[in-house]
Enzyme design. Structure first.
Site, PDB file in Angstrom:
ATOM      1  N   TYR A 221      -4.250 -43.087 -48.791  1.00 44.36           N
ATOM      2  CA  TYR A 221      -3.103 -43.570 -47.620  1.00 44.36           C
ATOM      3  C   TYR A 221      -1.892 -44.439 -48.721  1.00 44.36           C
ATOM      4  O   TYR A 221      -1.939 -45.612 -49.060  1.00 44.36           O
ATOM      5  CB  TYR A 221      -2.965 -44.471 -46.534  1.00 44.36           C
ATOM      6  CG  TYR A 221      -3.977 -44.306 -45.335  1.00 44.36           C
ATOM      7  CD1 TYR A 221      -3.892 -42.849 -45.324  1.00 44.36           C
ATOM      8  CD2 TYR A 221      -5.065 -44.578 -44.917  1.00 44.36           C
ATOM      9  CE1 TYR A 221      -4.834 -41.808 -43.588  1.00 44.36           C
ATOM     10  CE2 TYR A 221      -4.558 -43.875 -43.847  1.00 44.36           C
ATOM     11  CZ  TYR A 221      -5.443 -43.408 -43.188  1.00 44.36           C
ATOM     12  OH  TYR A 221      -6.400 -41.966 -42.654  1.00 44.36           O
TER      13      TYR A 221
ATOM     14  N   SER B 298      -4.828 -40.289 -34.502  1.00 43.88           N
ATOM     15  CA  SER B 298      -3.215 -39.605 -34.177  1.00 43.88           C
ATOM     16  C   SER B 298      -3.042 -39.251 -32.009  1.00 43.88           C
ATOM     17  O   SER B 298      -3.005 -38.588 -32.381  1.00 43.88           O
ATOM     18  CB  SER B 298      -2.856 -38.828 -34.296  1.00 43.88           C
ATOM     19  OG  SER B 298      -2.535 -38.204 -36.163  1.00 43.88           O
ATOM     20  N   PRO B 299      -3.581 -40.311 -31.730  1.00 41.66           N
ATOM     21  CA  PRO B 299      -3.225 -40.590 -30.139  1.00 41.66           C
ATOM     22  C   PRO B 299      -2.316 -40.520 -29.223  1.00 41.66           C
ATOM     23  O   PRO B 299      -2.902 -40.588 -27.835  1.00 41.66           O
ATOM     24  CB  PRO B 299      -3.995 -41.727 -29.638  1.00 41.66           C
ATOM     25  CG  PRO B 299      -3.863 -43.098 -30.786  1.00 41.66           C
ATOM     26  CD  PRO B 299      -4.208 -42.447 -32.073  1.00 41.66           C
TER      27      PRO B 299
ATOM     28  N   GLY C  33       0.592 -31.713 -31.191  1.00 41.43           N
ATOM     29  CA  GLY C  33       0.277 -30.743 -32.435  1.00 41.43           C
ATOM     30  C   GLY C  33      -0.483 -32.046 -33.797  1.00 41.43           C
ATOM     31  O   GLY C  33      -0.913 -32.403 -33.262  1.00 41.43           O
TER      32      GLY C  33
ATOM     33  N   VAL D  29       5.185 -37.685 -30.625  1.00 43.96           N
ATOM     34  CA  VAL D  29       4.258 -38.682 -29.813  1.00 43.96           C
ATOM     35  C   VAL D  29       5.105 -37.382 -28.611  1.00 43.96           C
ATOM     36  O   VAL D  29       6.369 -37.187 -28.338  1.00 43.96           O
ATOM     37  CB  VAL D  29       5.351 -39.635 -29.888  1.00 43.96           C
ATOM     38  CG1 VAL D  29       4.309 -40.080 -31.031  1.00 43.96           C
ATOM     39  CG2 VAL D  29       6.467 -40.121 -29.978  1.00 43.96           C
ATOM     40  N   PHE D  30       4.242 -37.954 -27.595  1.00 45.96           N
ATOM     41  CA  PHE D  30       4.481 -37.405 -26.257  1.00 45.96           C
ATOM     42  C   PHE D  30       5.210 -37.927 -25.421  1.00 45.96           C
ATOM     43  O   PHE D  30       5.758 -38.286 -24.567  1.00 45.96           O
ATOM     44  CB  PHE D  30       3.553 -36.529 -25.314  1.00 45.96           C
ATOM     45  CG  PHE D  30       2.136 -37.422 -25.499  1.00 45.96           C
ATOM     46  CD1 PHE D  30       2.030 -38.060 -24.760  1.00 45.96           C
ATOM     47  CD2 PHE D  30       1.033 -37.342 -26.864  1.00 45.96           C
ATOM     48  CE1 PHE D  30       0.902 -38.989 -24.922  1.00 45.96           C
ATOM     49  CE2 PHE D  30       0.001 -37.999 -26.554  1.00 45.96           C
ATOM     50  CZ  PHE D  30      -0.351 -38.690 -25.780  1.00 45.96           C
TER      51      PHE D  30
END
Length: 306
Positions: free
Chosen positions: A52, A216-217, A221, A226-227
């Protein structure tokens, strides 16, 4: 914050882990505020990886928290190793040992609470991993071990040589990336959702006391975005917002609470460095969706029931 037992270890950890992948984007004052907020909220589990920021995230974290022995006793540190960016994956004994020494130096600590093997190495020799883990454990540098992005057979292969239990498996999971859940609903069905893409990793981890740590909650994809508040997912956002209004929380809180509602007792890893959004993530620990609400959200994401 509510706590949970991490896998088969003796560690009691917050039900939500604070991911530090994006901390490299913060100034020192902002990083200090971010970490202080997490600690004030009871979120003292920090997830790192040697790659990271090319290692800078661990350095920035140590500086921002003003690492010393007193502070170290109050936090739980997890880091990952095994990725050589753009070149290969490396689970050799030498690489694991060198990676841990690098993380310890950057984090200004003598030990990690948990070390995860980041992504499966096709050339892994479990006996070498075992030698590395034994040395790290006996020296006190690592107290618990786990994996990331591993399927059941890969875990079994490692366990054949390891003395230490694997207490965690970090896997991608969100409302829109829920294949590990969907295939179990579509058993023996002739549709795309019935495809077993991970060897039954969800049930395997539950059976073997391995805590799944969803990463990645909020993503759909593979890092496509983000949704939440995304025009591509109108039905899902409408449903999440409806339930968020009922509980008087944000849509961020509901997205995390959907993961926490699953009886596998998963530990989501946040990725935000926004203080207010972090607080919203943490509030999810106090929300328990009903069965009906969980399935409503699942279906609103486009997931079908047989």
């Amino acid at each position: 914050m509510k706590t949970m037992k991490l896998g088969s270890s003796n560690l009691q950890v917050p039900v939500i882990a604070v991911g530090c992948m994006r901390i490299k984007n913060l100034t020192k004052p902002h990083a200090e505020r971010f970490i202080k907020t997490a600690l004030d909220e009871g979120a003292n589990f920090f997830d790192h990886a040697d790659i990271y920021g090319g290692g800078t995230c661990e350095e920035i974290f140590a500086e921002a928290i003003n690492m010393n022995s007193s502070i170290r006793e109050k936090i739980i540190l997890q880091s990952k190793c095994g990725i050589v960016p753009g070149r290969m994956f490396d689970f050799s004994k030498e690489h694991i040992l060198e990676s841990v020494d690098g993380s310890l130096k950057r984090l200004k600590t003598d030990y990690l609470d948990i070390l995860l093997l980041h992504r499966p190495d096709s050339l892994v020799e479990p006996e070498e991993v075992a030698e590395a883990f034994d040395r790290l454990q006996s020296s006190g540098k690592v107290r618990n071990f786990g994996v990331s992005n591993h399927n059941p057979m890969q875990i079994q292969l490692l366990k054949k040589s390891l003395k230490q239990p694997l207490v965690a498996n970090q896997l991608q999971l969100s409302i829109t990336n829920a294949t590990m859940i969907s295939y179990g609903i579509h058993v023996n069905m002739l549709d795309e959702s019935a495809v077993d893409r991970d060897g039954g990793v969800l049930d395997f981890c539950r059976i073997n006391d391995i805590t799944i740590q969803p990463w990645s909650p909020f993503q759909y994809g593979f890092f496509e975005g983000v949704f939440l508040d995304n025009d591509k997912f109108p039905e899902l956002n409408a449903k999440i917002n409806e339930i968020a209004a009922k509980y008087e929380v944000t849509n961020t809180t509901i997205a995390i609470s959907w993961i926490l509602r699953h009886p596998a007792h998963m530990q989501p890893v946040t990725g935000t460095v926004n203080v207010n959004r972090l607080k919203d993530c943490i509030k999810a620990a106090d929300i328990c969706l009903t069965r009906e609400e969980w399935y409503e959200i699942y279906r609103a994401a486009g997931n079908k029931l047989p």
